[in-house]
Scaffold this motif. Structure first.
Motif, PDB file in Angstrom:
ATOM      1  N   ARG A   1       0.827  -1.219   0.000  1.00  0.00           N
ATOM      2  CA  ARG A   1       0.000   0.000   0.000  1.00  0.00           C
ATOM      3  C   ARG A   1       0.855   1.261   0.000  1.00  0.00           C
ATOM      4  O   ARG A   1       0.490   2.279  -0.599  1.00  0.00           O
TER       5      ARG A   1
ATOM      6  N   ALA B   1       4.393   7.428   2.995  1.00  0.00           N
ATOM      7  CA  ALA B   1       3.496   8.550   2.646  1.00  0.00           C
ATOM      8  C   ALA B   1       4.068   9.894   3.080  1.00  0.00           C
ATOM      9  O   ALA B   1       3.338  10.872   3.216  1.00  0.00           O
TER      10      ALA B   1
ATOM     11  N   ALA C   1       7.008  12.504   5.360  1.00  0.00           N
ATOM     12  CA  ALA C   1       7.364  12.765   6.755  1.00  0.00           C
ATOM     13  C   ALA C   1       6.082  12.732   7.583  1.00  0.00           C
ATOM     14  O   ALA C   1       4.997  13.016   7.069  1.00  0.00           O
TER      15      ALA C   1
ATOM     16  N   ILE D   1       3.295  13.881   9.392  1.00  0.00           N
ATOM     17  CA  ILE D   1       2.674  15.216   9.490  1.00  0.00           C
ATOM     18  C   ILE D   1       2.274  15.519  10.929  1.00  0.00           C
ATOM     19  O   ILE D   1       2.476  16.636  11.429  1.00  0.00           O
ATOM     20  N   LYS D   2       1.756  14.502  11.620  1.00  0.00           N
ATOM     21  CA  LYS D   2       1.278  14.738  12.999  1.00  0.00           C
ATOM     22  C   LYS D   2       2.453  15.054  13.920  1.00  0.00           C
ATOM     23  O   LYS D   2       2.333  15.855  14.844  1.00  0.00           O
TER      24      LYS D   2
ATOM     25  N   GLY E   1       8.409  12.953   1.671  1.00  0.00           N
ATOM     26  CA  GLY E   1       9.652  12.325   2.124  1.00  0.00           C
ATOM     27  C   GLY E   1       9.805  10.896   1.623  1.00  0.00           C
ATOM     28  O   GLY E   1      10.922  10.397   1.495  1.00  0.00           O
TER      29      GLY E   1
ATOM     30  N   GLU F   1      11.248  11.289  -1.692  1.00  0.00           N
ATOM     31  CA  GLU F   1      12.629  11.763  -1.497  1.00  0.00           C
ATOM     32  C   GLU F   1      13.536  10.629  -1.022  1.00  0.00           C
ATOM     33  O   GLU F   1      14.697  10.526  -1.439  1.00  0.00           O
TER      34      GLU F   1
ATOM     35  N   GLU G   1       3.702  18.312  -0.546  1.00  0.00           N
ATOM     36  CA  GLU G   1       3.889  19.201   0.612  1.00  0.00           C
ATOM     37  C   GLU G   1       3.106  20.502   0.485  1.00  0.00           C
ATOM     38  O   GLU G   1       2.652  21.069   1.478  1.00  0.00           O
TER      39      GLU G   1
HETATM   40  C1  LIG Z   1      14.336  10.370   3.876  1.00  0.00           C
HETATM   41  C2  LIG Z   1      14.085  11.618   4.552  1.00  0.00           C
HETATM   42  C3  LIG Z   1      12.714  12.175   4.381  1.00  0.00           C
HETATM   43  C4  LIG Z   1      12.607  13.533   4.953  1.00  0.00           C
HETATM   44  C5  LIG Z   1      11.288  14.217   4.739  1.00  0.00           C
HETATM   45  C6  LIG Z   1      11.488  15.683   4.482  1.00  0.00           C
HETATM   46  C7  LIG Z   1      10.297  16.528   4.503  1.00  0.00           C
HETATM   47  C8  LIG Z   1       9.286  16.213   3.440  1.00  0.00           C
HETATM   48  O1  LIG Z   1       9.680  16.785   2.212  1.00  0.00           O
HETATM   49  C9  LIG Z   1       7.955  16.746   3.924  1.00  0.00           C
HETATM   50  C10 LIG Z   1       6.871  15.735   3.863  1.00  0.00           C
HETATM   51  O2  LIG Z   1       7.044  14.596   3.504  1.00  0.00           O
HETATM   52  S1  LIG Z   1       5.332  16.318   4.329  1.00  0.00           S
HETATM   53  C11 LIG Z   1       4.267  14.932   4.061  1.00  0.00           C
HETATM   54  C12 LIG Z   1       3.944  14.724   2.618  1.00  0.00           C
HETATM   55  N1  LIG Z   1       2.986  13.672   2.452  1.00  0.00           N
HETATM   56  C13 LIG Z   1       1.652  13.909   2.368  1.00  0.00           C
HETATM   57  O3  LIG Z   1       1.206  15.013   2.406  1.00  0.00           O
HETATM   58  C14 LIG Z   1       0.768  12.681   2.188  1.00  0.00           C
HETATM   59  C15 LIG Z   1      -0.247  12.634   3.320  1.00  0.00           C
HETATM   60  N2  LIG Z   1      -1.111  11.487   3.194  1.00  0.00           N
HETATM   61  C16 LIG Z   1      -2.156  11.446   2.332  1.00  0.00           C
HETATM   62  O4  LIG Z   1      -2.379  12.343   1.540  1.00  0.00           O
HETATM   63  C17 LIG Z   1      -3.046  10.254   2.378  1.00  0.00           C
HETATM   64  O5  LIG Z   1      -2.871   9.606   3.628  1.00  0.00           O
HETATM   65  C18 LIG Z   1      -2.766   9.208   1.266  1.00  0.00           C
HETATM   66  C19 LIG Z   1      -3.182   9.805  -0.083  1.00  0.00           C
HETATM   67  C20 LIG Z   1      -1.306   8.811   1.226  1.00  0.00           C
HETATM   68  C21 LIG Z   1      -3.602   7.918   1.531  1.00  0.00           C
HETATM   69  O6  LIG Z   1      -4.947   8.251   1.724  1.00  0.00           O
HETATM   70  P1  LIG Z   1      -5.952   7.130   2.254  1.00  0.00           P
HETATM   71  O7  LIG Z   1      -5.776   5.870   1.454  1.00  0.00           O
HETATM   72  O8  LIG Z   1      -7.290   7.765   2.296  1.00  0.00           O
HETATM   73  O9  LIG Z   1      -5.433   6.798   3.740  1.00  0.00           O
HETATM   74  P2  LIG Z   1      -5.529   7.732   5.040  1.00  0.00           P
HETATM   75  O10 LIG Z   1      -6.724   7.368   5.827  1.00  0.00           O
HETATM   76  O11 LIG Z   1      -5.350   9.167   4.667  1.00  0.00           O
HETATM   77  O12 LIG Z   1      -4.182   7.291   5.787  1.00  0.00           O
HETATM   78  C22 LIG Z   1      -4.123   6.132   6.615  1.00  0.00           C
HETATM   79  C23 LIG Z   1      -3.463   6.544   7.914  1.00  0.00           C
HETATM   80  O13 LIG Z   1      -2.138   6.981   7.635  1.00  0.00           O
HETATM   81  C24 LIG Z   1      -1.947   8.269   8.175  1.00  0.00           C
HETATM   82  N3  LIG Z   1      -0.997   9.015   7.361  1.00  0.00           N
HETATM   83  C25 LIG Z   1      -0.883   9.015   6.011  1.00  0.00           C
HETATM   84  N4  LIG Z   1       0.122   9.815   5.629  1.00  0.00           N
HETATM   85  C26 LIG Z   1       0.656  10.326   6.764  1.00  0.00           C
HETATM   86  C27 LIG Z   1       1.725  11.213   7.010  1.00  0.00           C
HETATM   87  N5  LIG Z   1       2.500  11.729   6.034  1.00  0.00           N
HETATM   88  N6  LIG Z   1       1.995  11.534   8.287  1.00  0.00           N
HETATM   89  C28 LIG Z   1       1.277  11.026   9.299  1.00  0.00           C
HETATM   90  N7  LIG Z   1       0.256  10.164   9.115  1.00  0.00           N
HETATM   91  C29 LIG Z   1      -0.054   9.820   7.858  1.00  0.00           C
HETATM   92  C30 LIG Z   1      -3.330   8.899   8.175  1.00  0.00           C
HETATM   93  O14 LIG Z   1      -3.393   9.991   9.071  1.00  0.00           O
HETATM   94  C31 LIG Z   1      -4.171   7.712   8.587  1.00  0.00           C
HETATM   95  O15 LIG Z   1      -4.041   7.513   9.970  1.00  0.00           O
HETATM   96  P3  LIG Z   1      -5.363   7.660  10.932  1.00  0.00           P
HETATM   97  O16 LIG Z   1      -4.801   7.346  12.281  1.00  0.00           O
HETATM   98  O17 LIG Z   1      -6.317   6.629  10.411  1.00  0.00           O
HETATM   99  O18 LIG Z   1      -5.837   9.039  10.762  1.00  0.00           O
END
Ligand SMILES: CCCCCCC[C@H](O)CC(=O)SCCNC(=O)CCNC(=O)[C@H](O)C(C)(C)COP(=O)([O-])OP(=O)([O-])OC[C@H]1O[C@@H](n2cnc3c(N)ncnc32)[C@H](O)[C@@H]1OP(=O)([O-])[O-]
Length: 295
Positions: free
Chosen positions: A97, A101, A103, A105-106, A146, A149, A169
């Motif tokens: 799956r 997804a 970094a 967010i919470k 992330g 990335e 983001e």
């Molecule tokens: C290697 C180094 C990396 C460094 C990173 C650097 C910084 C980076 O550039 C910034 C980011 O990544 S900013 C982030 C950029 N990413 C985004 O903006 C993507 C954010 N996510 C989404 O848009 C949607 O979840 C999906 C479209 C992925 C799936 O949708 P769906 O099929 O309807 O599923 P659902 O029901 O939505 O999710 C199931 C559960 O997972 C949970 N969860 C998911 N992602 C989470 C996250 N990132 N956080 C926390 N939790 C996250 C969600 O809350 C839920 O938990 P709950 O307890 O049931 O509430």
């Protein structure tokens, strides 16, 4: 004081969010058995010669959102695998799956600018770029923010046919923080990077392959095994020459063409200081398999 309190809070909330039930084992993929007591990743040696390090991000309830604990466990495991002489290549994967997804967010909600700047937020999340052994990302499902990335930090990306890549983001009021604007632009160019970063639009595995992000696309249930097979093939080569080859290709993304060509030539010359270069060419002329010594 404020920083350490906030770190303790983040750690606790991250643990709560990521509490795992049992290991998710993708169908059609050999079973993972955790060899170390990590909570958010599973790791094992894979392949017929057990010479491929396999790391599975394992925080299914949060779609493998990358939190501090997960990234610490990932860095630690990568470090151990890099030092393990029996491992010749490393594969990082997630679930069917989600690769990841993004970094968490919470975990980021309570952060303020001083914490991120003075606390060096994300500075220790780039271990995968420091590993000397080749790292293959086997991506299924969401590779967002992330997660995208992290895949881009790997040396080779294999994707399952349902994989989706994106930098969303902008939808949550921020921008990519670990290469989504820089590594992506170097790979796919300005137009597609701008489109992905400014709109959060996702691209499919096939689009990612057409754009050069991904080298091969497989049915979802085969991608991990294909990545392991690739790792096994890489692990057959001289570890010393493989590390030189990886370093020189990576240089192409960090310097000018003329500097890169000089580095390549010097590195090519330095293979003539190794026993493995002589062994490889001798084995070719004697029509036998080379025996590498990494000397
Ligand atoms: C290697 C180094 C990396 C460094 C990173 C650097 C910084 C980076 O550039 C910034 C980011 O990544 S900013 C982030 C950029 N990413 C985004 O903006 C993507 C954010 N996510 C989404 O848009 C949607 O979840 C999906 C479209 C992925 C799936 O949708 P769906 O099929 O309807 O599923 P659902 O029901 O939505 O999710 C199931 C559960 O997972 C949970 N969860 C998911 N992602 C989470 C996250 N990132 N956080 C926390 N939790 C996250 C969600 O809350 C839920 O938990 P709950 O307890 O049931 O509430």
């Amino acid at each position: 004081m404020a920083l350490s309190l906030s770190r303790a809070f983040l750690h606790a909330s991250c643990k709560q969010l990521g509490r795992l039930e049992s290991a998710y084992i993708p169908t059609g993929v050999r079973a993972f058995s955790s060899v170390r007591p990590t909570e958010m990743i599973l790791s094992e040696k894979a392949g017929s010669k057990q010479n491929v390090g396999l790391i599975k991000l394992n925080r299914p309830k949060a779609l493998n959102a990358l939190c501090d604990q997960l990234m610490k466990e990932l860095s630690q495991t990568l470090d151990e695998m890099d030092k393990d002489e029996k491992i010749g290549a490393i594969v990082i994967t997630g679930s069917e799956r989600a690769f990841a997804a993004g970094a968490d967010i919470k975990e980021m909600i309570p952060l303020e600018y001083p914490n991120t700047f003075l606390g060096g937020f994300l500075e220790h999340w780039t271990k995968v770029t420091e590993v000397r052994k080749p790292v293959v990302a086997a991506v299924n499902g969401f590779a967002l923010g992330g997660g995208c990335e992290l895949a881009l930090m790997c040396d080779i990306i294999y994707a399952g046919d349902k994989a989706q890549f994106g930098q969303p983001e902008i939808n949550i009021g921020t921008i990519p923080g670990a290469g989504g604007s820089q590594r992506l632009a170097r790979v796919v160019g300005k137009s597609l990077t701008m489109e992905m970063v400014l709109t959060g639009n996702r691209i499919t595995a096939q689009e990612a392959k057409d754009a050069g992000i991904v080298s091969k696309v497989f049915p979802a249930d085969q991608v991990v095994n294909e990545a392991i097979k690739l790792g096994e093939k890489i692990a057959e080569q001289s570890p010393l020459i493989t590390a030189m080859a990886k370093e020189v290709v990576n240089r192409a993304y960090e310097t000018t063409l003329s500097e890169g060509l000089k580095v390549e030539r010097r590195m090519f010359h330095s293979t003539f200081a190794t026993k493995d270069r002589k062994e490889g060419m001798t084995a070719f002329s004697e029509k036998r398999t080379p025996k590498w010594s990494s000397k």
